[in-house]
Motif scaffolding. Structure first.
Motif, PDB file in Angstrom:
ATOM      1  N   ILE A   1      72.624  49.865  -1.499  1.00 52.82           N
ATOM      2  CA  ILE A   1      73.466  50.548  -0.509  1.00 52.82           C
ATOM      3  C   ILE A   1      73.001  50.123   0.879  1.00 52.82           C
ATOM      4  N   THR A   2      73.937  49.637   1.696  1.00 56.40           N
ATOM      5  CA  THR A   2      73.546  49.135   3.013  1.00 56.40           C
ATOM      6  C   THR A   2      73.310  50.272   4.008  1.00 56.40           C
ATOM      7  N   ASP A   3      73.954  51.399   3.796  1.00 51.49           N
ATOM      8  CA  ASP A   3      73.754  52.551   4.679  1.00 51.49           C
ATOM      9  C   ASP A   3      72.576  53.360   4.149  1.00 51.49           C
ATOM     10  N   HIS A   4      71.376  53.029   4.619  1.00 43.92           N
ATOM     11  CA  HIS A   4      70.165  53.637   4.064  1.00 43.92           C
ATOM     12  C   HIS A   4      69.937  55.013   4.718  1.00 43.92           C
ATOM     13  N   THR A   5      70.308  56.054   4.007  1.00 41.22           N
ATOM     14  CA  THR A   5      70.211  57.419   4.526  1.00 41.22           C
ATOM     15  C   THR A   5      69.132  58.195   3.771  1.00 41.22           C
ATOM     16  N   GLU A   6      68.965  59.451   4.168  1.00 40.25           N
ATOM     17  CA  GLU A   6      68.012  60.321   3.469  1.00 40.25           C
ATOM     18  C   GLU A   6      68.424  60.525   2.011  1.00 40.25           C
ATOM     19  N   ALA A   7      69.736  60.454   1.758  1.00 44.00           N
ATOM     20  CA  ALA A   7      70.209  60.615   0.373  1.00 44.00           C
ATOM     21  C   ALA A   7      69.676  59.501  -0.520  1.00 44.00           C
ATOM     22  N   VAL A   8      69.551  58.300   0.031  1.00 45.64           N
ATOM     23  CA  VAL A   8      68.987  57.184  -0.731  1.00 45.64           C
ATOM     24  C   VAL A   8      67.544  57.491  -1.099  1.00 45.64           C
ATOM     25  N   ASP A   9      66.762  57.914  -0.119  1.00 47.06           N
ATOM     26  CA  ASP A   9      65.361  58.230  -0.377  1.00 47.06           C
ATOM     27  C   ASP A   9      65.219  59.359  -1.398  1.00 47.06           C
ATOM     28  N   ALA A  10      66.088  60.365  -1.305  1.00 48.19           N
ATOM     29  CA  ALA A  10      66.011  61.492  -2.239  1.00 48.19           C
ATOM     30  C   ALA A  10      66.338  61.041  -3.661  1.00 48.19           C
ATOM     31  N   ALA A  11      67.357  60.215  -3.794  1.00 50.24           N
ATOM     32  CA  ALA A  11      67.749  59.734  -5.123  1.00 50.24           C
ATOM     33  C   ALA A  11      66.652  58.877  -5.733  1.00 50.24           C
ATOM     34  N   LEU A  12      66.029  58.030  -4.919  1.00 54.15           N
ATOM     35  CA  LEU A  12      64.958  57.170  -5.422  1.00 54.15           C
ATOM     36  C   LEU A  12      63.710  57.982  -5.755  1.00 54.15           C
ATOM     37  N   ALA A  13      63.446  59.020  -4.972  1.00 51.60           N
ATOM     38  CA  ALA A  13      62.302  59.882  -5.268  1.00 51.60           C
ATOM     39  C   ALA A  13      62.490  60.572  -6.606  1.00 51.60           C
ATOM     40  N   SER A  14      63.718  60.987  -6.889  1.00 53.41           N
ATOM     41  CA  SER A  14      64.010  61.607  -8.180  1.00 53.41           C
ATOM     42  C   SER A  14      63.814  60.607  -9.318  1.00 53.41           C
ATOM     43  N   ALA A  15      64.280  59.394  -9.113  1.00 55.22           N
ATOM     44  CA  ALA A  15      64.123  58.360 -10.136  1.00 55.22           C
ATOM     45  C   ALA A  15      62.657  58.018 -10.336  1.00 55.22           C
ATOM     46  N   THR A  16      61.889  58.016  -9.250  1.00 56.42           N
ATOM     47  CA  THR A  16      60.465  57.709  -9.342  1.00 56.42           C
ATOM     48  C   THR A  16      59.746  58.738 -10.199  1.00 56.42           C
ATOM     49  N   GLY A  17      60.107  59.982 -10.003  1.00 57.84           N
ATOM     50  CA  GLY A  17      59.463  61.020 -10.797  1.00 57.84           C
ATOM     51  C   GLY A  17      59.720  60.849 -12.271  1.00 57.84           C
ATOM     52  N   LYS A  18      60.911  60.409 -12.622  1.00 59.36           N
ATOM     53  CA  LYS A  18      61.252  60.206 -14.026  1.00 59.36           C
ATOM     54  C   LYS A  18      60.604  58.948 -14.584  1.00 59.36           C
ATOM     55  N   ALA A  19      60.469  57.931 -13.740  1.00 55.40           N
ATOM     56  CA  ALA A  19      60.018  56.636 -14.233  1.00 55.40           C
ATOM     57  C   ALA A  19      58.506  56.527 -14.334  1.00 55.40           C
ATOM     58  N   GLY A  20      57.784  57.267 -13.519  1.00 55.21           N
ATOM     59  CA  GLY A  20      56.329  57.181 -13.573  1.00 55.21           C
ATOM     60  C   GLY A  20      55.736  56.089 -12.713  1.00 55.21           C
ATOM     61  N   TYR A  21      56.554  55.489 -11.871  1.00 59.44           N
ATOM     62  CA  TYR A  21      56.039  54.503 -10.928  1.00 59.44           C
ATOM     63  C   TYR A  21      56.817  54.649  -9.631  1.00 59.44           C
ATOM     64  N   HIS A  22      56.393  53.942  -8.603  1.00 57.64           N
ATOM     65  CA  HIS A  22      56.941  54.137  -7.268  1.00 57.64           C
ATOM     66  C   HIS A  22      58.018  53.097  -6.978  1.00 57.64           C
ATOM     67  N   LEU A  23      59.121  53.546  -6.417  1.00 60.00           N
ATOM     68  CA  LEU A  23      60.174  52.652  -5.970  1.00 60.00           C
ATOM     69  C   LEU A  23      60.100  52.501  -4.460  1.00 60.00           C
ATOM     70  N   ALA A  24      60.037  51.260  -3.999  1.00 59.38           N
ATOM     71  CA  ALA A  24      59.929  50.988  -2.562  1.00 59.38           C
ATOM     72  C   ALA A  24      61.182  50.257  -2.100  1.00 59.38           C
ATOM     73  N   PRO A  25      62.118  50.954  -1.451  1.00 61.88           N
ATOM     74  CA  PRO A  25      63.377  50.316  -1.068  1.00 61.88           C
ATOM     75  C   PRO A  25      63.234  49.439   0.174  1.00 61.88           C
ATOM     76  N   VAL A  26      63.999  48.356   0.192  1.00 63.76           N
ATOM     77  CA  VAL A  26      64.115  47.497   1.367  1.00 63.76           C
ATOM     78  C   VAL A  26      65.467  47.788   1.995  1.00 63.76           C
ATOM     79  N   ALA A  27      65.472  48.259   3.219  1.00 65.96           N
ATOM     80  CA  ALA A  27      66.713  48.615   3.896  1.00 65.96           C
ATOM     81  C   ALA A  27      67.372  47.357   4.456  1.00 65.96           C
ATOM     82  N   LEU A  28      68.581  47.084   4.003  1.00 67.15           N
ATOM     83  CA  LEU A  28      69.327  45.925   4.477  1.00 67.15           C
ATOM     84  C   LEU A  28      70.674  46.371   5.019  1.00 67.15           C
ATOM     85  N   THR A  29      71.116  45.704   6.057  1.00 67.45           N
ATOM     86  CA  THR A  29      72.415  45.992   6.641  1.00 67.45           C
ATOM     87  C   THR A  29      73.490  45.176   5.933  1.00 67.45           C
TER      88      THR A  29
END
Length: 502
Positions: free
Chosen positions: A57-85
């Protein structure tokens, strides 16, 4: 950090989770598909780690971080997003990655658009990935970078002072010297690749092409061919190897035997009774050779009339980049050929030679097509590997299928002893292979398919990861250890497949 704390850092163009709008206006995540995700999830879940990539998603908002944080909790590892326009994606991904590197590395240099603006965007985005890696990793982490979008990443990290080992795997082919020379930034790109400590390719052919380019274009290195090492002027040694990627063959086999797949395959065969079903499954892309395949099928129907009303080609095309004029033109050409061939050969009794499907298939439908088909027609003009060929073999649980495979697919090196190899540019040769496959005795089909299935099993996607990390250990890269139960024991694996192939 202790050895137990050392982490694997996977870097790829996309994160292993797909984000989509949720019912509450936010975003929800679901795991991505593909062999890379399948193979690396067990390692990351067991040992912990980081996956760096674009969230889609090019519009990197707080919703992106929240969704990835939820996925991280389920996956057991950390997701580090790269914000691109959107501008980044246009120049870096759609531009340089897919209008320069993709056609060039597939030997289709006439389709390249060497726009300098694309190159600058590619450099800028690789720098953005490097900044995220620098902020998310420790010096002891083992960083494994994937594919052609991130060829410059090691150079960016070295420039920032990173001295820890860096590994890279190219999932697409590497071109021969005479084609690579067309790239205006050939020296910069090649030297950037040499900043990695371990470089992996799909095939020995790709490895040799790369080594030939280095030997010809880089004059301050020495090459040890016996050990496949490049000795750099600063004392570093870059190891180069071929690591053919595989699939989770056992998972495909299990699903192919499931009641849902059996029922779906039976339905497909009932709709086309007393026919040899020939299957093509491809993403919409000019490297897949779909128009030439259709032309070869038309030649087969003309030269071998006994095939008429006896065979049906099911051609599945998965939509991809159809908003780009070149891909729209390809889609129109495919549809035109299907119409021409069906118009020439369709019979009043109901026989239609080509059934054309233009949509994405879910996993169950895909496996059902594999299970229902008698022949797979896999004829790319060039591929890094081509996992469709391996998936078809894994799903041919009755060992009654025939694989017709392009000799320019990376998989040809592993599957040559069981497949019928063809030159996709040779229409008559491919037509003869289609006729031979249809007339092949059951005993020969079984013998060939058993060879193919054993080959697919020997190089599973898990063994691919294992082999790459073992090469990193052998290169003194202090690679990340695998979970103890990552691979089944040799005895258990042999027993399983001996029973399966009996």
């Amino acid at each position: 950090m202790t050895e137990r704390e050392r982490r694997l850092v996977v870097v790829s163009n996309r994160l292993p989770f797909v984000l989509s709008p949720g019912p509450d206006g936010g975003l929800v995540s679901r795991p991505g598909s593909g062999g890379l995700v399948t193979a690396l999830l067990p390692v990351l879940r067991d040992r912990g780690g980081v996956w760096v990539g674009w969230p889609g998603i090019t519009d990197h908002t707080e919703a992106v971080d929240a969704a990835l944080a939820s996925a991280t909790g389920k996956a057991g590892y950390h997701l580090a997003p790269v914000a691109l326009t959107a501008e980044d994606q246009a120049g870096f991904y759609h531009g340089f990655s897919n209008e320069v590197l993709w056609p060039l590395f597939h030997d289709l240099q006439s389709l390249c658009n060497f726009d300098p603006v694309y190159w600058r965007s590619y450099c800028e985005v690789n720098h953005k990935y490097a900044q995220v890696i620098l902020s998310e990793t420790y010096k002891d982490d083992f960083v494994w970078v994937h594919d052609y979008q991130l060829l410059l990443l090691a150079a960016e990290l070295r420039r920032a002072g990173v001295t820890s080992p860096l590994a890279f795997f190219l999932h697409i082919p590497f071109p021969p010297l005479d084609i690579y020379l067309k790239l205006p930034w050939r020296f910069t790109l090649l030297r950037a690749l040499l900043e990695y400590d371990l470089i992996g390719f799909q095939t020995l052919r790709d490895q040799r092409n790369f080594m030939h380019c280095v030997r010809t274009l880089i004059d301050d290195v020495s090459i040890s061919h016996r050990s496949s090492q490049i000795h750099m002027p600063d004392g570093r040694q870059v190891r180069v190897g071929s690591f053919p990627i595989g699939i989770d063959a056992a998972a495909f086999q299990r699903q192919a035997r499931s009641p849902a797949v059996i029922a779906a395959a039976d339905t497909l065969r009932a709709e086309l009774p007393n026919r040899e079903l020939i299957l093509g499954v491809d993403r919409l892309d000019y490297t897949k050779g779909i128009p030439l395949r259709l032309e070869a099928f038309r030649v087969a129907l003309r030269q071998f009339p006994d095939l008429q009303e006896r065979v049906t080609l099911i051609q599945v095309v998965v939509p991809s980049r159809d908003d780009i004029p070149q891909y729209r033109d390809l889609k129109l050409r495919i549809e035109q050929l299907v119409g021409e061939i069906n118009g020439e050969f369709t019979r009043p009794g109901g026989w239609v030679p080509i059934h054309y499907v233009y949509r994405a298939l879910d996993r169950l439908d895909l496996v059902a097509y594999y299970r229902a088909a008698h022949i797979a027609l896999v004829t790319p003009l060039k591929d890094g590997m081509n996992l469709v060929a391996k998936e078809f073999c894994a799903c041919s649980v009755d060992s009654d299928g025939v694989l017709i495979l392009s000799e320019f697919a990376g998989a040809a090196a592993q599957l040559q002893h069981g497949a019928l190899l063809v030159n996709p540019y040779d229409l008559e040769g491919t037509a003869e292979a289609i006729h031979r496959a249809c007339a092949m005795p059951a005993a020969e089909r079984r013998r060939r398919m058993q060879l193919l299935r054993r080959a697919v099993n020997r190089q599973s996607v898990f063994r691919w990861v294992n082999g790459f990390l073992e090469a990193a250990i052998a290169s003194d890269l202090d690679a990340f250890p695998l979970p103890d139960d990552y691979l089944p024991s040799a005895e258990a694996e042999h027993a399983y497949w001996d029973t399966e192939l009996a």
